[in-house]
Design a protein around this motif. Structure first.
Motif, short mmCIF file in Angstrom:
data_model
loop_
_atom_site.label_atom_id
_atom_site.label_comp_id
_atom_site.label_asym_id
_atom_site.label_seq_id
_atom_site.Cartn_x
_atom_site.Cartn_y
_atom_site.Cartn_z
N ARG A 200 4.24 -5.79 -9.34
CA ARG A 200 3.46 -4.61 -9.70
C ARG A 200 3.23 -3.70 -8.51
NH1 ARG A 200 4.72 -4.18 -14.19
NH2 ARG A 200 2.96 -2.79 -14.65
N SER A 201 4.01 -3.88 -7.45
CA SER A 201 3.85 -3.06 -6.26
C SER A 201 5.19 -2.94 -5.56
CB SER A 201 2.82 -3.67 -5.31
OG SER A 201 3.27 -4.93 -4.84
N HIS A 202 5.30 -1.94 -4.71
CA HIS A 202 6.46 -1.80 -3.83
C HIS A 202 6.18 -2.54 -2.53
CE1 HIS A 202 7.56 1.29 -6.66
NE2 HIS A 202 6.53 2.06 -6.30
N ALA A 203 7.11 -3.33 -2.07
CA ALA A 203 6.92 -4.12 -0.85
C ALA A 203 7.92 -3.69 0.21
CB ALA A 203 7.08 -5.62 -1.15
N ILE A 204 7.44 -3.57 1.45
CA ILE A 204 8.30 -3.18 2.59
C ILE A 204 8.11 -4.21 3.69
CG2 ILE A 204 8.86 -1.39 4.27
CD1 ILE A 204 7.66 0.67 2.41
N PHE A 205 9.18 -4.95 3.98
CA PHE A 205 9.19 -5.92 5.07
C PHE A 205 9.95 -5.27 6.23
CE2 PHE A 205 10.90 -9.61 7.39
CZ PHE A 205 9.74 -10.36 7.55
N THR A 206 9.25 -5.09 7.37
CA THR A 206 9.80 -4.35 8.50
C THR A 206 10.03 -5.28 9.68
OG1 THR A 206 8.64 -2.34 7.82
CG2 THR A 206 9.46 -2.41 10.07
N ILE A 207 11.22 -5.18 10.25
CA ILE A 207 11.58 -5.92 11.46
C ILE A 207 11.82 -4.89 12.56
CG2 ILE A 207 13.17 -7.55 12.53
CD1 ILE A 207 13.93 -8.48 9.72
N GLN A 208 11.02 -4.95 13.61
CA GLN A 208 11.19 -4.05 14.75
C GLN A 208 11.86 -4.84 15.88
OE1 GLN A 208 8.00 -1.30 15.87
NE2 GLN A 208 8.32 -1.85 18.00
N TYR A 209 13.03 -4.40 16.27
CA TYR A 209 13.87 -5.13 17.22
C TYR A 209 13.99 -4.31 18.50
CZ TYR A 209 18.10 -7.36 19.09
OH TYR A 209 19.02 -7.99 19.89
N LEU A 231 11.46 -2.50 -4.42
CA LEU A 231 10.71 -1.58 -5.26
C LEU A 231 10.28 -2.27 -6.55
CD1 LEU A 231 12.88 1.65 -4.93
CD2 LEU A 231 10.80 1.07 -3.68
N ALA A 232 9.13 -1.84 -7.06
CA ALA A 232 8.72 -2.30 -8.39
C ALA A 232 9.63 -1.68 -9.44
CB ALA A 232 7.26 -1.90 -8.65
N GLY A 233 9.79 -2.37 -10.54
CA GLY A 233 10.74 -1.92 -11.56
C GLY A 233 10.22 -0.79 -12.40
N SER A 234 11.12 0.12 -12.77
CA SER A 234 10.76 1.19 -13.69
C SER A 234 10.62 0.62 -15.10
CB SER A 234 11.83 2.29 -13.67
OG SER A 234 13.08 1.74 -14.04
N GLU A 235 9.70 1.15 -15.87
CA GLU A 235 9.47 0.63 -17.21
C GLU A 235 8.81 1.69 -18.08
OE1 GLU A 235 5.17 -1.52 -16.57
OE2 GLU A 235 6.98 -2.66 -16.08
N ARG A 236 8.88 1.47 -19.38
CA ARG A 236 8.23 2.37 -20.32
C ARG A 236 6.81 1.92 -20.59
NH1 ARG A 236 12.91 3.26 -24.99
NH2 ARG A 236 14.48 4.18 -23.62
N ALA A 237 5.93 2.89 -20.80
CA ALA A 237 4.54 2.57 -21.11
C ALA A 237 4.44 1.95 -22.50
CB ALA A 237 3.67 3.83 -21.03
N ASP A 238 3.66 0.88 -22.60
CA ASP A 238 3.46 0.19 -23.88
C ASP A 238 1.98 0.23 -24.22
OD1 ASP A 238 3.21 -1.61 -25.99
OD2 ASP A 238 4.89 -2.84 -25.27
N GLY A 249 1.58 0.63 -14.25
CA GLY A 249 2.86 1.21 -14.67
C GLY A 249 2.93 2.70 -14.42
N SER A 250 1.82 3.41 -14.65
CA SER A 250 1.83 4.86 -14.42
C SER A 250 2.01 5.19 -12.95
CB SER A 250 0.55 5.48 -14.95
OG SER A 250 -0.58 4.99 -14.24
N ASN A 251 1.37 4.42 -12.07
CA ASN A 251 1.52 4.66 -10.63
C ASN A 251 2.91 4.27 -10.14
OD1 ASN A 251 -1.09 5.66 -9.42
ND2 ASN A 251 -1.88 3.85 -10.47
N ILE A 252 3.46 3.19 -10.69
CA ILE A 252 4.84 2.81 -10.34
C ILE A 252 5.81 3.90 -10.74
CG2 ILE A 252 6.71 1.19 -10.89
CD1 ILE A 252 4.56 -1.01 -11.10
N ASN A 253 5.68 4.36 -11.98
CA ASN A 253 6.59 5.40 -12.45
C ASN A 253 6.40 6.71 -11.69
OD1 ASN A 253 7.74 3.71 -14.37
ND2 ASN A 253 6.30 4.30 -15.97
N LYS A 254 5.16 7.00 -11.31
CA LYS A 254 4.91 8.22 -10.53
C LYS A 254 5.66 8.19 -9.20
CE LYS A 254 1.35 10.54 -7.82
NZ LYS A 254 -0.06 10.49 -7.34
N SER A 255 5.55 7.07 -8.49
CA SER A 255 6.23 6.96 -7.19
C SER A 255 7.75 6.97 -7.36
CB SER A 255 5.78 5.70 -6.47
OG SER A 255 6.09 4.54 -7.23
N LEU A 256 8.25 6.33 -8.43
CA LEU A 256 9.70 6.31 -8.64
C LEU A 256 10.23 7.67 -9.06
CD1 LEU A 256 10.15 2.85 -10.41
CD2 LEU A 256 10.58 3.43 -8.02
#
Length: 422
Positions: A200-209, A231-238, A249-256
């Motif tokens: 239900r969220s976008h995740a970013i794993f960062t490696i600084q080398y 990234l969280a998956g796109s989906e239709r509102a139910d 879902g609305s925030n996920i779709n907004k960012s996508l």
């Protein structure tokens, strides 16, 4: 993306879509047929539906094609970004994180302990998620029941960053994987109609080398950053979802949607720039009118308003703001588009393919993140060498005769010696 591949991967069918028409034409029950044939071109295409099939693409194959590219770019001093996009349940998290029996790209990249054998290096990792347009640190410790949201800032030189985001020094594979597993455990998931544990969220794993090397007998430091984005998956509102699922879902779709707008605008600007370069190269060969065309193309003034570059709305979403450099700046970026082979997901699959096709047109301009003083010294030396060659060429044109050249050898050597750096 220039210099980076873009791929499409088909993942295994989930339980909810075990019946239907496969997109490759195999009939497995009633499904809506599609007469129209659409073609898309990508750098790689993987079929990961059934392991028993001869053309099945394993996690190791994906890593050899993409993960090795990520590590090579980071060792050379470039920023690298790899992100997976697609419908919920199509294998984004499986591709990026994997399972206990089948490691994904992120743990495989962490498994490479030493990327450069001729340097002293340091590795820092961080892990964040974007949930309902708020940034949360996934490595703050499990003792904090309520993790405060962090603010996104923008440095004039380094670009967007997350204020107070924790960074952890790692020296081996086990430390990196332990942090990765801790972050995954703290990530927010929930059951939906499509997936029992949907992200239900976008995740970013960062490696600084960071590498400390000697270049031309001068100490230098090269800092590269690897952003691995799930990234969280796109989906239709139910309407049958609870209020929390609808908000998520609305925030996920907004960012996508914002990500799609940014990608489309960047692709349009890249195509515009390439067309202007072609026009300018042709115009530079002519006279008079060619100069006018050159000026009109660059300025976009007068009647050429349609040639102005599009505004890129990075700040309309936290996700696009954080990925600003990765999408259209100083980074080598790889996009993985995951799709389902089921006919019930036809519209979502088509949307994902169009999404990826737009992203393929973006042209990034990555550069090595080296020490500024070392870069300046190298550029000055290159400029001196260039001026030396120009001076020699000019001298030869003025004195084509060998006898005259011999007479001026002494004066020419004096002029060249003046350009040497003490």
């Amino acid at each position: 993306y220039i210099g980076s591949p873009l791929l499409v991967r088909n993942r295994s069918l989930a339980q909810y879509e075990s019946k239907g028409l496969f997109l490759d034409g195999r009939q497995d029950g009633p499904g809506e047929s599609r007469e129209k044939v659409l073609e898309f071109g990508f750098d790689y295409c993987y079929w990961s539906v059934a392991p028993e099939e001869s053309h099945y693409a394993s996690q190791e194959e994906v890593f050899q094609d993409l993960g090795v590219t990520v590590l090579a770019g980071a060792s050379e001093g470039y920023n690298v970004c790899l992100f997976a996009y697609g419908q919920t349940g199509t294998g984004k998290t499986y591709t990026m994180m994997g399972t206990l029996d089948s490691m994904g790209l992120t743990p495989r990249i962490c498994q490479v302990r030493k990327w450069s054998y001729n340097s002293v290096y340091r590795v820092l990792v961080s892990f964040l998620e974007i949930y309902n347009e708020r940034v949360r640190d996934l490595l703050r410790g499990r003792e904090q029941k309520k993790k405060p949201s962090l603010r996104v800032r923008e440095h004039p030189e380094k670009g967007p960053y997350v204020q107070d985001l924790s960074q952890h020094v790692v020296s081996d594979y086990k430390q990196a994987v332990d942090l990765l597993e801790e972050g995954i455990a703290n990530r927010i998931t929930a059951a939906t109609h499509i997936h029992d544990a949907s992200s239900r969220s976008h995740a970013i794993f960062t490696i600084q080398y960071t590498q400390a090397i000697l270049e031309n007998n001068l100490p230098s430091e090269i800092v590269s950053k690897i952003n691995l984005v799930d990234l969280a998956g796109s989906e239709r509102a139910d309407p049958h979802y609870c209020r929390d699922r609808l908000t998520e879902g609305s925030n996920i779709n907004k960012s996508l949607v914002t990500l799609g707008i940014v990608i489309s605008a960047l692709a349009q600007n890249s195509q515009m720039s390439s067309s202007c370069q072609s026009i300018n190269s042709v115009a530079s060969e002519g006279e008079g009118s060619g100069v006018a065309s050159h000026t009109s193309c660059l300025s976009g003034g007068g009647g050429g308003g349609g040639r102005r570059h599009c505004f890129i709305p990075y700040r309309d979403s936290v996700l696009t703001w954080l990925l600003k450099d990765s999408l259209g700046g100083n980074a080598k970026t790889i996009m993985i588009a995951t799709v389902s082979p089921s006919s019930s997901s036809y519209n979502e699959t088509l949307s994902t393919l169009h999404y990826a096709a737009h992203a393929r047109n973006i042209v990034n301009k990555p550069r090595v993140n080296e020490d500024a003083s070392v870069r300046l010294i190298r550029e000055l030396r290159e400029e001196i060498d260039r001026l030396k060659s120009m001076l020699l060429s000019f001298q030869m044109q003025r004195n084509p005769s060998p006898s005259l050249s011999d007479q001026r050898d002494g004066s020419l050597s004096d002029i060249v010696n003046e350009l040497k750096v003490e």
